[in-house]
Design an enzyme around this catalytic site. Sequence first.
Site, PDB file in Angstrom:
ATOM      1  N   THR A   1     -33.430 -20.301 -13.206  1.00 58.64           N
ATOM      2  CA  THR A   1     -32.285 -20.438 -12.298  1.00 58.64           C
ATOM      3  C   THR A   1     -31.886 -19.098 -11.700  1.00 58.64           C
ATOM      4  OG1 THR A   1     -31.495 -22.292 -13.623  1.00 58.64           O
ATOM      5  CG2 THR A   1     -29.895 -21.263 -12.154  1.00 58.64           C
TER       6      THR A   1
ATOM      7  N   GLY B   1     -29.964 -17.876 -21.044  1.00 57.76           N
ATOM      8  CA  GLY B   1     -29.335 -17.502 -22.297  1.00 57.76           C
ATOM      9  C   GLY B   1     -30.060 -16.309 -22.918  1.00 57.76           C
TER      10      GLY B   1
ATOM     11  N   GLU C   1     -30.811 -27.863 -17.878  1.00 54.71           N
ATOM     12  CA  GLU C   1     -32.063 -28.629 -17.973  1.00 54.71           C
ATOM     13  C   GLU C   1     -32.133 -29.729 -16.932  1.00 54.71           C
ATOM     14  OE1 GLU C   1     -33.774 -26.770 -20.543  1.00 54.71           O
ATOM     15  OE2 GLU C   1     -34.974 -27.343 -18.837  1.00 54.71           O
TER      16      GLU C   1
END
Length: 615
Positions: free
Chosen positions: A151, A190, A433
Amino acid sequence: MSAKVNDDLLTERRKCEFNVEELTNYLDGGAQATQNRRKLEDKVLSTKGLFDEVPEEYLSHKEKYENAVRKAVVYYKAMKEAEDPNQTEQERANATYRSLLHAAVFKDNSPFSLHLAMFIPAILGQADEEQKKYWMKRASKMEIIGTYAQTELGHGTFIRGLETTATYDPKTEEFVLHSPTLTAYKWWPGSLAHTANYCVVMAHLYINGKSCGIQPFIVQFRDEETHQPLPGIKLGEIGAKLGFNTVNNGFLGFDQHRIPRNRMLMKNAQVLKDGTFKRSPNSKLTYGTMVYVRVVIVNGMANQLARAVTIAVRYSAVRRQSELKPDAGEPQILDYVTQQHKLFIGIASSHAFTLTAKWLTRMYQKVTADLEKGNLDELPELHAIACCLKAVTTTDTSVLVERSRTSCGGHGYMLSSNLPQIYGLVTAACTYEGENTVLMLQTARSLVKALEQAQSGKRLSPTMSYLSEKVSSRLKWDNSIDGIVKGFRRVAYGKVESAMRSMRKYVRSGLGPEDAWNMSSVQLVAASEYTSISEADIRQLQDTYEDLLGKIRPNAVGLVDAFDFRDQILNSTLGAYDGRVYERLMEEALKSPLNAEPVNQSFHKYLKPFMQGKL
Ligand SMILES: CCCCC/C=C\C/C=C\C/C=C\C/C=C\C/C=C\CCCCC(=O)SCCNC(=O)CCNC(=O)[C@H](O)C(C)(C)COP(=O)(O)OP(=O)(O)OC[C@H]1O[C@@H](n2cnc3c(N)ncnc32)[C@H](O)[C@@H]1OP(=O)(O)O
Ligand SMILES: Cc1cc2nc3c(=O)[nH]c(=O)nc-3n(C[C@H](O)[C@H](O)[C@H](O)COP(=O)(O)OP(=O)(O)OC[C@H]3O[C@@H](n4cnc5c(N)ncnc54)[C@H](O)[C@@H]3O)c2cc1C
């Protein structure tokens, strides 16, 4: 001496009409699996340094992260040491499949999550054999910590629109990674901000000025010794979020950053030394890691929902409030049918999601095995099903966890109940996701294609077969399970047919296919996610339903006890096995730093002069 168990909970447990341990064993996959899971939990949770002296709610954003890294190191070592060498891989997987061990340590998820949940799966699914051997050795021993960087600030859903470029330089046999704009910065991954030092980057590959699509690259971005960002790398944290505040989500920008050719993960597509591009048999194989995580999420939702309803049902057995009948004393709130309605669907849904997750995992394993043999036939169906089930289970779980929270009144709003944090964890899964609407539209795309095939007489796959059942619109169904399923299949068929009819109507009115799709997309999402049945049967089903609530009532505490979550995993003042809710609420309240002194310094600095008109 263990604390006295709440009398109401004791009574509930005596009333239960089934063997709770038997259900626990069933959920674990057998008595041995239960024993293995409990043994693992005993071992890991007895490790020193795993828990917080001060509740992390009272730490700063920075302290929360630093504390989480401290615990992640201890936890990971304890998990490694607790592994039973005599156990098979499957037994080990079963022991962790239902365990929410990490939830006992991290209320808001671990800074290592992405290493385990995506970096390793991406290597396993996208690296060729030689690359896999090298990188799995380093990643599985935690010599390196990784994440999955797809992303960008400007693009999350539309992968083909990603702006990060990887340009092949045949002279040096390197790729040059570059973020041409601010919106090209990787944003969200993350562990990216301060924890990881490697990542799998999804970037747009260019060779001799020609686009070769989105490809995966393994990229080091921090020095392994100093942890300093490497030259040409801009790094940082994206800031505080609704939840996941110890996952260390970050941003990363490339400025002409060079990596060797062998850092493109080349299982599916390859770039030879001279720059020859060997295309993947299917460009969507690059999206394989996401399919895997969507499958994992379904099981994760089952476990998180089970945790929330355990807290809410036990609390509802302990909490007494109001008056159901004059002079009969305050009833347990679990005796209100509205409370049963709020919570029992959550118990049932958790079991449904567990069974669905098992089915989907088997389907994933079969399709993945087929892919290894070059058989891609069932990949589209796996993609469509995984999209739908990930979207439906995360949406339903978010609704049902929030309903568990609000069913506990004010105490459900306390962070010490842990219900707000569980909501923060599960609601994120509606976005990550694959944002749920987008995934439902992917499923709808497959349903429309399947209905067109059915109407031209072609055979459909088992999961789509309801689209070829020639059922009359006057189909009567009874309220047997079979009858209800028949009803749902009939209505699901009708939803797809109606959406398709709508699209055809728009095309006939002169709209292009894309605009017709967009105009029908609300119906298309509905065709993928839910079904409703006709009025006449609602009344009959409603009576059956309310009758069922009464049957479940005496077994409600037994049903949640069977999920077998120990108190450290529930991490909740409301959900502990002993039901000492009020004592626990007070114990946790006294841990607030504000309770360290009776008069806070702000009185002397601000309040007193203000109230005396001196400010
Ligand atoms: C390990 C500890 C974890 C603890 C977690 C704790 C708490 C959480 C609680 C529960 C969860 C439990 C576990 C969760 C695990 C980890 C969670 C931890 C962290 C979060 C990680 C999150 C990481 C990310 O978010 S990664 C980024 C995700 N991004 C996306 O998903 C992007 C979505 N977009 C897309 O997929 C695509 O853009 C698209 C929408 C599919 C469109 O693609 P496009 O190329 O435009 O395709 P198009 O629509 O034109 O269709 C073309 C064609 O391709 C087929 N297709 C598309 N995709 C696929 C695919 N993946 N596979 C196969 N085929 C595909 C599509 O069907 C079309 O086919 P056809 O033309 O119709 O035949
Ligand atoms: C907690 C969390 C952790 C994350 N971790 C990671 C990570 O580790 N690695 C990573 O790479 N990413 C990660 N992400 C990013 C995540 O994958 C994206 O947020 C997600 O893919 C959605 O993309 P977006 O945020 O750009 O939203 P957008 O795609 O901009 O969506 C915004 C809205 O537009 C709508 N929309 C978009 N496209 C369409 C369409 N075609 N049709 C109809 N409606 C559409 C969506 O339905 C949505 O309502 C994480 C996100 C969160 C919240």
